[in-house]
Design a protein around this motif. Structure first.
Motif, PDB file in Angstrom:
ATOM      1  N   TYR A 176      53.703 -19.056 -15.985  1.00 38.96           N
ATOM      2  CA  TYR A 176      52.392 -18.575 -16.413  1.00 38.96           C
ATOM      3  C   TYR A 176      51.986 -19.367 -17.649  1.00 38.96           C
ATOM      4  O   TYR A 176      52.715 -19.365 -18.650  1.00 38.96           O
TER       5      TYR A 176
ATOM      6  N   LYS B 225      50.290  -6.386 -15.010  1.00 41.57           N
ATOM      7  CA  LYS B 225      51.543  -6.559 -14.280  1.00 41.57           C
ATOM      8  C   LYS B 225      52.692  -6.058 -15.163  1.00 41.57           C
ATOM      9  O   LYS B 225      52.852  -6.532 -16.293  1.00 41.57           O
TER      10      LYS B 225
ATOM     11  N   GLU C  23      47.052 -13.931 -20.359  1.00 36.92           N
ATOM     12  CA  GLU C  23      46.086 -13.058 -19.689  1.00 36.92           C
ATOM     13  C   GLU C  23      46.392 -12.886 -18.207  1.00 36.92           C
ATOM     14  O   GLU C  23      45.962 -11.916 -17.592  1.00 36.92           O
ATOM     15  N   ASP C  24      47.129 -13.827 -17.636  1.00 38.02           N
ATOM     16  CA  ASP C  24      47.508 -13.714 -16.230  1.00 38.02           C
ATOM     17  C   ASP C  24      48.491 -12.567 -15.993  1.00 38.02           C
ATOM     18  O   ASP C  24      48.668 -12.128 -14.852  1.00 38.02           O
TER      19      ASP C  24
ATOM     20  N   ASN D  82      49.038 -18.841 -19.194  1.00 35.90           N
ATOM     21  CA  ASN D  82      48.161 -17.998 -19.990  1.00 35.90           C
ATOM     22  C   ASN D  82      48.669 -16.557 -19.939  1.00 35.90           C
ATOM     23  O   ASN D  82      48.941 -16.026 -18.863  1.00 35.90           O
TER      24      ASN D  82
END
Length: 139
Positions: free
Chosen positions: A57, A66, A61-62, A59
Motif C-alpha cells: 500500500y 479495513k 488512505e487505502d 497510501n
C-alpha cells in the motif's frame, strides 16, 4: 617393495573369490529375489517455503475501513559496493522488504519511503525501502 601390497591384494581377491564359489550347498532351494521398494522422492536440499504474497500500500488512505494489525517496521536494501558495480535498484529493495514482511506472517506493507542514499559505510550507493508490516483482515 611396492609389489608386495599388490601381491597381497591379488591373493586376497583370489581366495575370497574361490571361497564364494564353493560356499553354495547342493540341497538349497531356489529363493525368489526380495522385492525392493524404490523410493520416488528426490534427495535434494530442503527448500525454504515460498514466501506468501505481500501487497504494498503506497497510501494510508487505502487502508481506511479495513481492519489490520501492525506487526512492526520492515526494511529492504540493495548495496552498490563500488562505482563500477551496477547501480542499486529500488524495485529490488522493495521486493526484499516484502519478503521480510512475509517472514513476519504479514500479508501487506504500508510503504513509508524508498530512496537511494550515498552516505552509507561500505556502499557507494544504497537503495533503501522502509514500511510497516501489516496483517490486513479480509472482509
Amino acid at each position: 617393495m611396492r609389489a608386495l601390497p599388490l601381491c597381497l591384494l591379488a591373493a586376497t581377491l583370489a581366495l575370497s573369490g574361490c571361497s564364494l564359489l564353493h560356499s553354495k550347498s547342493e540341497n538349497t532351494t531356489p529363493v525368489e529375489p526380495a522385492k525392493t521398494q524404490v523410493s520416488t522422492t528426490k534427495t535434494t536440499k530442503p527448500t525454504q517455503p515460498k514466501p506468501r504474497p505481500v501487497k504494498v500500500y503506497d497510501n494510508a488512505e487505502d487502508l481506511v475501513g479495513k481492519p489490520f494489525r501492525d506487526l512492526g517496521e520492515v526494511t529492504g536494501s540493495v548495496c552498490q559496493a563500488t562505482e563500477q558495480d551496477s547501480p542499486p535498484n529500488l524495485a529490488t529493495a522493495r521486493k526484499r522488504m516484502q519478503i521480510k514482511a512475509s517472514t513476519m506472517k504479514a500479508n501487506a506493507v504500508l510503504l513509508h519511503q524508498c530512496q537511494v542514499v550515498t552516505d552509507v559505510q561500505g556502499c557507494y550507493q544504497q537503495a533503501v525501502c522502509k514500511g510497516s508490516a501489516l496483517n490486513v483482515s479480509k472482509q
